[in-house]
Design a protein around this motif. Sequence first.
Motif, short mmCIF file in Angstrom:
data_model
loop_
_atom_site.label_atom_id
_atom_site.label_comp_id
_atom_site.label_asym_id
_atom_site.label_seq_id
_atom_site.Cartn_x
_atom_site.Cartn_y
_atom_site.Cartn_z
N VAL A 33 0.86 -1.26 -0.03
CA VAL A 33 -0.07 -0.01 -0.19
C VAL A 33 0.87 1.18 -0.19
CG1 VAL A 33 -1.58 1.29 1.20
CG2 VAL A 33 -2.17 -1.10 0.85
N SER A 34 1.70 1.31 1.01
CA SER A 34 2.87 2.49 0.97
C SER A 34 3.26 2.62 -0.41
CB SER A 34 3.73 2.52 2.21
OG SER A 34 4.67 1.57 2.05
N HIS A 35 3.84 1.74 -1.06
CA HIS A 35 4.56 1.80 -2.19
C HIS A 35 3.72 2.36 -3.56
CE1 HIS A 35 7.12 0.79 -5.72
NE2 HIS A 35 6.08 0.16 -6.27
N HIS A 36 2.51 1.72 -3.34
CA HIS A 36 1.72 2.24 -4.58
C HIS A 36 1.07 3.56 -4.20
CE1 HIS A 36 2.41 -2.15 -5.48
NE2 HIS A 36 2.05 -1.54 -6.74
N LEU A 37 0.83 3.98 -3.10
CA LEU A 37 0.37 5.27 -2.70
C LEU A 37 1.40 6.44 -3.43
CD1 LEU A 37 -1.52 4.97 0.62
CD2 LEU A 37 -2.55 5.47 -1.51
N GLU A 38 2.50 6.03 -3.49
CA GLU A 38 3.66 6.77 -3.67
C GLU A 38 3.74 6.93 -5.17
OE1 GLU A 38 7.30 6.07 -1.66
OE2 GLU A 38 6.15 6.32 0.18
N GLU A 39 3.65 5.84 -5.96
CA GLU A 39 4.05 5.26 -7.16
C GLU A 39 2.92 5.77 -8.06
OE1 GLU A 39 7.27 5.01 -8.26
OE2 GLU A 39 8.01 5.21 -5.92
N ILE A 40 1.80 5.41 -7.80
CA ILE A 40 0.52 5.45 -8.89
C ILE A 40 0.03 6.70 -9.16
CG2 ILE A 40 -1.71 4.43 -9.41
CD1 ILE A 40 -0.85 1.65 -8.29
N GLY A 61 -9.59 -2.37 -0.08
CA GLY A 61 -10.60 -2.60 -0.50
C GLY A 61 -10.83 -2.64 -2.09
N LEU A 62 -9.74 -2.51 -2.76
CA LEU A 62 -9.66 -2.42 -4.22
C LEU A 62 -9.07 -3.67 -4.68
CD1 LEU A 62 -8.18 1.02 -5.59
CD2 LEU A 62 -10.68 0.26 -5.51
N LEU A 63 -8.35 -4.62 -3.89
CA LEU A 63 -7.57 -5.67 -4.04
C LEU A 63 -8.40 -7.07 -4.87
CD1 LEU A 63 -5.57 -6.38 -0.90
CD2 LEU A 63 -4.73 -5.34 -3.20
N GLU A 64 -8.09 -7.36 -5.74
CA GLU A 64 -8.72 -8.28 -6.73
C GLU A 64 -7.91 -9.54 -6.90
OE1 GLU A 64 -9.05 -6.58 -10.43
OE2 GLU A 64 -10.80 -5.70 -9.95
N LEU A 65 -8.44 -10.88 -6.67
CA LEU A 65 -7.83 -11.95 -6.88
C LEU A 65 -7.24 -12.09 -8.31
CD1 LEU A 65 -7.00 -14.73 -5.83
CD2 LEU A 65 -8.93 -15.78 -6.40
N LYS A 66 -5.87 -12.26 -8.52
CA LYS A 66 -5.25 -12.42 -9.72
C LYS A 66 -5.00 -13.84 -10.25
CE LYS A 66 -5.06 -8.18 -10.74
NZ LYS A 66 -5.92 -7.46 -11.96
N SER A 67 -4.67 -14.44 -9.18
CA SER A 67 -4.26 -15.98 -9.20
C SER A 67 -4.17 -16.78 -8.14
CB SER A 67 -2.94 -16.18 -10.06
OG SER A 67 -1.95 -15.70 -9.34
N ASN A 68 -4.45 -18.10 -8.30
CA ASN A 68 -4.25 -19.29 -7.12
C ASN A 68 -3.63 -20.36 -7.94
OD1 ASN A 68 -7.36 -19.03 -8.17
ND2 ASN A 68 -7.10 -20.94 -7.24
N TRP A 69 -2.68 -20.60 -7.09
CA TRP A 69 -1.70 -21.79 -7.52
C TRP A 69 -1.10 -22.74 -6.70
CZ3 TRP A 69 3.29 -20.76 -6.12
CH2 TRP A 69 3.53 -19.39 -5.80
N GLY A 70 -0.47 -23.59 -6.86
CA GLY A 70 0.09 -24.62 -5.85
C GLY A 70 -0.81 -25.98 -6.14
N GLU A 71 -0.40 -26.71 -5.32
CA GLU A 71 -1.26 -28.22 -5.00
C GLU A 71 -2.55 -27.99 -4.90
OE1 GLU A 71 -0.90 -32.15 -2.41
OE2 GLU A 71 0.91 -31.14 -2.88
N PHE A 79 -3.21 -11.32 -4.97
CA PHE A 79 -4.28 -10.26 -4.94
C PHE A 79 -3.27 -8.86 -5.70
CE2 PHE A 79 -5.69 -13.00 -1.98
CZ PHE A 79 -6.97 -13.20 -2.04
N SER A 80 -3.93 -8.06 -6.34
CA SER A 80 -3.43 -7.03 -6.87
C SER A 80 -4.52 -5.84 -7.25
CB SER A 80 -2.49 -7.23 -8.19
OG SER A 80 -1.59 -6.06 -8.26
N LEU A 81 -4.30 -4.63 -7.84
CA LEU A 81 -4.92 -3.73 -7.82
C LEU A 81 -5.69 -4.04 -9.36
CD1 LEU A 81 -2.79 -0.69 -6.56
CD2 LEU A 81 -4.69 -1.73 -5.43
N PRO A 82 -6.83 -3.31 -9.43
CA PRO A 82 -7.72 -3.56 -10.69
C PRO A 82 -6.76 -2.61 -11.95
CG PRO A 82 -8.91 -2.22 -9.17
CD PRO A 82 -7.74 -2.57 -8.54
N ASP A 83 -7.16 -2.95 -13.11
CA ASP A 83 -6.59 -2.47 -14.54
C ASP A 83 -4.89 -2.61 -14.67
OD1 ASP A 83 -9.21 -1.37 -14.59
OD2 ASP A 83 -8.62 0.76 -13.77
N ASP A 84 -4.69 -3.67 -14.09
CA ASP A 84 -3.11 -3.96 -14.40
C ASP A 84 -2.33 -2.65 -14.26
OD1 ASP A 84 -3.63 -6.72 -15.08
OD2 ASP A 84 -4.24 -6.21 -16.98
#
Length: 107
Positions: A33-40, A61-71, A79-84
């Motif tokens: 969060v701190s990184h993205h508030l500064e960079e985006i 609250g914006l986080l979206e599931l991007k992938s799930n993996w493993g066994e 999880f990441s932010l929308p709109d890539d």
Amino acid sequence: MEDEVKKRANLALAAIKQAFGTEADEYGATLFVSHHLEEIPRDYWKKHLGADKPEPSAVLGLLELKSNWGEGEIENFDFSLPDDVTQYVISVNFDEGGEIAGISMES
């Protein structure tokens, strides 16, 4: 299996929100969060949250599931932010017993 994925995704999001701002989460959601508030750019935040400098907790609250993996595809949830807007994710890892083993920021 789909129910287990949804269940664990919800558990992972709850754990991210609970860990946020704690000393133990220094390199997980808190760093993300701190990184993205500064960079985006501010217009991204305005579009998604209605403020050009949102509260840090609002970003979660914006986080979206991007992938799930493993066994069984239920060990790791990213999880990441929308709109890539970023290549970074908050990754939540579950142990063999279904308990959360770790939360970290990954690229």
